[in-house]
Design a protein around this motif. Structure first.
Motif, mmCIF file in Angstrom:
data_model
loop_
_atom_site.group_PDB
_atom_site.id
_atom_site.type_symbol
_atom_site.label_atom_id
_atom_site.label_comp_id
_atom_site.label_asym_id
_atom_site.label_seq_id
_atom_site.Cartn_x
_atom_site.Cartn_y
_atom_site.Cartn_z
ATOM 1 N N TRP A 286 0.872 -1.178 0.000
ATOM 2 C CA TRP A 286 0.000 0.000 0.000
ATOM 3 C C TRP A 286 0.899 1.215 0.000
ATOM 4 C CZ3 TRP A 286 -0.550 4.025 3.640
ATOM 5 C CH2 TRP A 286 -1.524 4.962 3.290
ATOM 6 N N LEU A 287 0.719 2.079 -1.005
ATOM 7 C CA LEU A 287 1.547 3.270 -1.188
ATOM 8 C C LEU A 287 0.670 4.491 -0.955
ATOM 9 C CD1 LEU A 287 4.550 3.777 -2.357
ATOM 10 C CD2 LEU A 287 3.358 4.431 -4.437
ATOM 11 N N SER A 288 0.988 5.275 0.028
ATOM 12 C CA SER A 288 0.151 6.434 0.346
ATOM 13 C C SER A 288 0.260 7.502 -0.730
ATOM 14 C CB SER A 288 0.576 7.037 1.690
ATOM 15 O OG SER A 288 1.720 7.862 1.541
ATOM 16 N N PRO A 289 -0.676 8.447 -0.747
ATOM 17 C CA PRO A 289 -0.471 9.638 -1.573
ATOM 18 C C PRO A 289 0.753 10.398 -1.062
ATOM 19 C CG PRO A 289 -2.740 9.512 -0.742
ATOM 20 C CD PRO A 289 -1.939 8.480 0.006
ATOM 21 N N LEU A 290 1.221 11.359 -1.828
ATOM 22 C CA LEU A 290 2.278 12.250 -1.369
ATOM 23 C C LEU A 290 1.624 13.280 -0.448
ATOM 24 C CD1 LEU A 290 5.219 13.190 -1.483
ATOM 25 C CD2 LEU A 290 4.598 14.618 -3.443
ATOM 26 N N TYR A 291 1.987 13.227 0.826
ATOM 27 C CA TYR A 291 1.368 14.111 1.817
ATOM 28 C C TYR A 291 2.114 15.453 1.840
ATOM 29 C CZ TYR A 291 -0.660 9.755 3.666
ATOM 30 O OH TYR A 291 -1.326 8.569 3.817
ATOM 31 N N PRO A 292 1.447 16.557 1.505
ATOM 32 C CA PRO A 292 2.126 17.864 1.532
ATOM 33 C C PRO A 292 2.317 18.360 2.956
ATOM 34 C CG PRO A 292 -0.187 18.161 0.983
ATOM 35 C CD PRO A 292 0.052 16.666 1.065
ATOM 36 N N LYS A 293 3.238 19.290 3.115
ATOM 37 C CA LYS A 293 3.476 19.885 4.425
ATOM 38 C C LYS A 293 2.356 20.869 4.743
ATOM 39 C CE LYS A 293 7.378 21.351 7.236
ATOM 40 N NZ LYS A 293 8.832 21.631 7.253
ATOM 41 N N LEU A 294 1.912 20.888 5.995
ATOM 42 C CA LEU A 294 0.865 21.812 6.418
ATOM 43 C C LEU A 294 1.418 23.236 6.503
ATOM 44 C CD1 LEU A 294 -0.680 19.683 9.304
ATOM 45 C CD2 LEU A 294 -1.907 20.406 7.239
ATOM 46 N N PRO A 295 0.589 24.225 6.252
ATOM 47 C CA PRO A 295 1.034 25.626 6.419
ATOM 48 C C PRO A 295 1.432 25.906 7.866
ATOM 49 C CG PRO A 295 -1.063 25.519 5.230
ATOM 50 C CD PRO A 295 -0.795 24.141 5.774
ATOM 51 N N GLU A 296 2.363 26.815 8.037
ATOM 52 C CA GLU A 296 2.785 27.207 9.380
ATOM 53 C C GLU A 296 1.578 27.711 10.171
ATOM 54 O OE1 GLU A 296 5.641 27.049 10.961
ATOM 55 O OE2 GLU A 296 6.867 26.239 9.331
ATOM 56 N N GLY A 297 1.509 27.341 11.444
ATOM 57 C CA GLY A 297 0.436 27.808 12.295
ATOM 58 C C GLY A 297 -0.864 27.040 12.164
ATOM 59 N N SER A 298 -0.846 25.884 11.465
ATOM 60 C CA SER A 298 -2.061 25.091 11.301
ATOM 61 C C SER A 298 -2.522 24.522 12.624
ATOM 62 C CB SER A 298 -1.817 23.945 10.312
ATOM 63 O OG SER A 298 -1.550 24.432 9.026
ATOM 64 N N SER A 299 -3.809 24.295 12.738
ATOM 65 C CA SER A 299 -4.382 23.685 13.931
ATOM 66 C C SER A 299 -3.836 22.273 14.115
ATOM 67 C CB SER A 299 -5.907 23.649 13.807
ATOM 68 O OG SER A 299 -6.471 22.725 14.711
ATOM 69 N N SER A 300 -3.794 21.835 15.363
ATOM 70 C CA SER A 300 -3.320 20.477 15.657
ATOM 71 C C SER A 300 -4.268 19.430 15.062
ATOM 72 C CB SER A 300 -3.192 20.266 17.162
ATOM 73 O OG SER A 300 -4.444 20.445 17.800
ATOM 74 N N LEU A 301 -5.501 19.838 14.758
ATOM 75 C CA LEU A 301 -6.471 18.923 14.176
ATOM 76 C C LEU A 301 -6.370 18.876 12.653
ATOM 77 C CD1 LEU A 301 -9.612 19.817 16.343
ATOM 78 C CD2 LEU A 301 -7.976 17.952 16.679
ATOM 79 N N ALA A 302 -5.667 19.815 12.072
ATOM 80 C CA ALA A 302 -5.542 19.865 10.611
ATOM 81 C C ALA A 302 -4.717 18.683 10.120
ATOM 82 C CB ALA A 302 -4.897 21.176 10.190
ATOM 83 N N GLY A 303 -5.058 18.177 8.950
ATOM 84 C CA GLY A 303 -4.271 17.122 8.333
ATOM 85 C C GLY A 303 -4.688 15.713 8.686
ATOM 86 N N GLU A 304 -5.752 15.556 9.500
ATOM 87 C CA GLU A 304 -6.228 14.226 9.838
ATOM 88 C C GLU A 304 -7.196 13.731 8.763
ATOM 89 O OE1 GLU A 304 -5.878 11.291 10.688
ATOM 90 O OE2 GLU A 304 -5.726 11.567 12.856
ATOM 91 N N SER A 305 -7.251 12.416 8.581
ATOM 92 C CA SER A 305 -8.136 11.814 7.577
ATOM 93 C C SER A 305 -9.415 11.311 8.243
ATOM 94 C CB SER A 305 -7.438 10.645 6.885
ATOM 95 O OG SER A 305 -7.279 9.564 7.796
ATOM 96 N N VAL A 306 -10.409 10.974 7.429
ATOM 97 C CA VAL A 306 -11.661 10.431 7.965
ATOM 98 C C VAL A 306 -11.424 9.072 8.620
ATOM 99 C CG1 VAL A 306 -13.138 11.671 6.339
ATOM 100 C CG2 VAL A 306 -12.251 9.405 5.724
ATOM 101 N N THR A 307 -10.313 8.434 8.291
ATOM 102 C CA THR A 307 -10.001 7.122 8.875
ATOM 103 C C THR A 307 -9.129 7.235 10.132
ATOM 104 O OG1 THR A 307 -8.022 6.880 7.486
ATOM 105 C CG2 THR A 307 -10.110 6.047 6.587
ATOM 106 N N ASN A 308 -8.829 8.482 10.537
ATOM 107 C CA ASN A 308 -8.007 8.705 11.739
ATOM 108 C C ASN A 308 -6.609 8.125 11.585
ATOM 109 O OD1 ASN A 308 -8.404 10.139 14.236
ATOM 110 N ND2 ASN A 308 -8.073 8.214 15.331
ATOM 111 N N PHE A 309 -6.135 8.089 10.362
ATOM 112 C CA PHE A 309 -4.881 7.399 10.043
ATOM 113 C C PHE A 309 -3.688 8.038 10.740
ATOM 114 C CE2 PHE A 309 -1.136 6.554 7.399
ATOM 115 C CZ PHE A 309 -1.220 5.189 7.226
ATOM 116 N N ARG A 310 -3.645 9.388 10.742
ATOM 117 C CA ARG A 310 -2.474 10.055 11.320
ATOM 118 C C ARG A 310 -2.346 9.759 12.813
ATOM 119 N NH1 ARG A 310 -1.543 16.519 11.268
ATOM 120 N NH2 ARG A 310 -3.182 16.381 12.848
ATOM 121 N N ALA A 311 -3.456 9.864 13.545
ATOM 122 C CA ALA A 311 -3.415 9.600 14.987
ATOM 123 C C ALA A 311 -3.061 8.146 15.268
ATOM 124 C CB ALA A 311 -4.765 9.948 15.611
ATOM 125 N N ASP A 312 -3.577 7.232 14.448
ATOM 126 C CA ASP A 312 -3.277 5.814 14.659
ATOM 127 C C ASP A 312 -1.816 5.501 14.344
ATOM 128 O OD1 ASP A 312 -5.866 5.258 15.487
ATOM 129 O OD2 ASP A 312 -6.562 4.808 13.460
#
Length: 600
Positions: A286-312
């Motif tokens: 399984w090859l993920s998409p290319l995840y871009p860097k979040l803008p400076e100052g983004s919320s800690s909740l920004a960048g999470e997926s509907v599958t909660n992949f980042r937290a997991d």
């Protein structure tokens, strides 16, 4: 003959075996270097591996040629008392192999007498050593076309040397994954079980070979020392040892974290970092998409997926309690993983209670299927299919683990689902037969990556009645033995899929966990990792994936259908089929290279 030995006879010859006190799985380590040096004539791999892999490496370097032995029978043999089950196995019925056996008095010996060891056969004398030719699959397809062909699931197979080029369409080699076409590498992490560092470094393109590389492993003692010795010439490599306090536990996870100038990519796969696993085997990626860097100052909740992949993923990395991996957790926090559509299913060693009990192992899968799965009319009768390359000890009968807690997890789907009697909800297990291995591209040595040992097999002959052949003719990969591990819920007509999981986890309690304390605690021995595909995460209203019956079909009807990597429906073992067992001889029929199998 050694303590606890018994004998067998099959269509592949008569042989004698010795029992062991320990279960034989892929995670078993080879003997120490001192014991390995006893047989100096046999080459040993420079990397740590299971005993089965070690034997395969020896046989490839020093094959034993098949010779016709018609009319030459071993000395007369006395019969052995056996259990015969539906699979046709003839094995000892004892479940107490670790206990010394009490000899039977001579006058009482009838059918329970043991078979004599066959006399040495010159066909088991090694032929001259032959060097194996290492070839890399040709890169005839543009990598971007390969990536596009995998949408929307981003599930790929590995390239196989020795099959028609059309069957490598849409497949990836490790060199493709590490190619600069996929991103300008800044640093990377490789998580794995079996690692050949010099080989791995050659897979990185020249311009990336000096980039920082962290290798996460589970080696101890002599094998750890060998790994450090391999890494010593490379100043850019750091090693991170995963803690393994549980007996028989392994660091079996296979993952890459690739940090680019352009972003971050996560790769979860089933291949060891050795040549053989990327050469002539069926593996999954399984090859993920290319995840871009979040803008400076983004919320800690920004960048999470509907599958909660980042937290997991962060929770999984946090389980190592490693300073080096905490640095990568900080990197992951800085990137946008919102495009991820798969769920992470991992295992980490430990004993878990309360809410933690559903964080890992088969209870993690059960929770996801219950909460995120779609309840489908009639799904109670849909088969559950498991496909794997190694098997642990299941217990004396199916009620001990397979048909209780593990089966319950795999059969969960949606809230309020009713469970029908077991007979109406079949469990189908896909594992290569002896003939699958014998006629494979590698021949018998392919069985080194299928380390089901006789000591385990003879204690659970009941399991073999569930077995189905490895068959992948539509993908042109029937002869590329599987090291991939997949689990799924399939409609009776094989046209719909309720869910699909590709993972490092084989069929074992060590990998998936086993309940203790009357179900109040889950005990896991190993690190494992996989990704779960559920229709709801792909915005499929029907609640099921359509199955892509021919994974190379390019017509519109196949768009959006899931590419199951073997033929459906599964084909049950025929009367003469036997599951591959690595540590017994097969001398009566040559493999695809004209050799026999004589493990020491």
């Amino acid at each position: 003959m050694s303590r606890g030995s018994s004998s067998q006879q099959s269509s592949h010859g008569k042989w004698t075996l010795s029992s062991s006190d320990e279960e034989s799985e892929e995670h078993k380590k080879p003997p120490s270097s001192s014991s390995a040096s006893r047989d100096a004539a046999d080459p040993s791999p420079r990397f740590s591996c299971s005993e089965a892999r070690k034997e395969s490496h020896k046989r490839k370097s020093n094959p034993v040629k098949f010779e016709e032995t018609t009319g030459r029978e071993p000395s007369p043999a006395k019969k052995l008392k056996v259990d015969r089950d539906d699979s046709g196995w003839c094995l000892s019925s004892s479940d107490e192999e670790s206990k010394p056996r009490i000899p039977v008095k001579k006058e009482k010996e009838t059918s329970s007498q043991r078979l004599e060891a066959p006399r040495p056969n010159k066909s088991c004398s090694p032929s001259p050593k032959t060097a194996e030719k290492y070839k890399t699959p040709s890169d005839s397809q543009d990598p971007w076309d390969v990536l596009q062909s995998g949408e929307p699931f981003r599930f790929y197979l590995t390239k196989v040397t020795g099959i028609k080029p059309k069957y490598n369409a849409g497949a990836l080699h490790i060199k493709d994954i590490l190619s600069p076409l996929f991103g300008t590498l800044v640093s990377s992490v490789q998580f794995n079980y079996c690692i050949d560092i010099p080989w791995l470094m050659k897979q990185y393109p020249d311009e990336f070979r000096n980039k920082p590389l962290l290798i996460v492993h589970g080696e101890k003692q002599e094998s750890k020392a060998r790994l450090h010795e391999q890494a010593h010439p490379y100043e850019n490599i750091r090693l991170c040892q995963a803690r393994l306090d549980m007996a028989f536990g392994t660091h079996h996870t296979k993952m890459m974290l690739l940090l680019y100038e352009e972003g971050l990519r996560v790769v979860i796969h089933t291949s060891n970092l050795i040549h053989d696993d990327w050469h002539q085997k069926t593996q999954g990626i399984w090859l993920s998409p290319l995840y871009p860097k979040l803008p400076e100052g983004s919320s800690s909740l920004a960048g999470e997926s509907v599958t909660n992949f980042r937290a997991d993923l962060m929770a999984y990395l946090g389980s190592y309690n490693s300073t080096s991996l905490r640095e990568w957790m900080d990197i992951i926090k800085q990137h946008d993983l919102s495009e991820t559509r798969v769920y992470l299913v991992g295992s980490t060693p430990g004993r878990y209670q309360g809410h933690d009990k559903e964080k890992w192992g088969h209870l993690r899968l059960r929770k996801l299927l219950r909460e995120k799965g779609s309840l489908i009319s009639g799904v109670e009768a849909w088969p559950v299919i498991g496909q794997f390359s190694s098997i642990g000890s299941m217990g004396t009968d199916q009620s001990k683990w397979l048909h209780s807690e593990f089966s319950e997890s795999l059969k969960t789907l949606g809230k309020g689902m009713k469970t029908l009697p077991k007979a109406e909800n079949p469990l189908q297990l896909i594992y290569p037969s002896v003939d699958n291995v014998r006629t494979s591209l590698e021949g018998y040595p392919a069985g080194g990556s299928l380390p089901y040992g006789i000591q385990t097999a003879q204690k659970q002959t009941w399991l073999h009645s569930y077995f189905h052949r490895w068959k992948a003719e539509t993908s042109g990969r029937s002869r590329a033995m599987p090291h991939i591990k997949t689990y799924m819920r399939l409609s009776p007509d094989s046209r719909e899929l309720a869910w699909f999981l590709v993972t490092s986890a084989n069929l074992s309690k060590a990998a998936w966990g086993a309940l203790e304390k009357s179900g109040a605690q889950l005990f896991i021995r190993s690190y494992e990792l996989g990704v779960l595909f559920l229709p709801s995460a792909f915005d499929i209203d029907a609640g099921t994936f359509r199955v892509k019956m021919n994974i190379y079909a390019g017509n519109k009807d196949s768009m959006g259908a899931f590419p199951v990597p073997y033929d459906l429906p599964p084909e049950h073992y025929a009367g003469k089929d036997r599951p591959w067992v690595w540590n017994i001889p097969y001398v009566n029929a040559p493999d695809s290279h004209g050799n026999i199998w004589c493990p020491k």
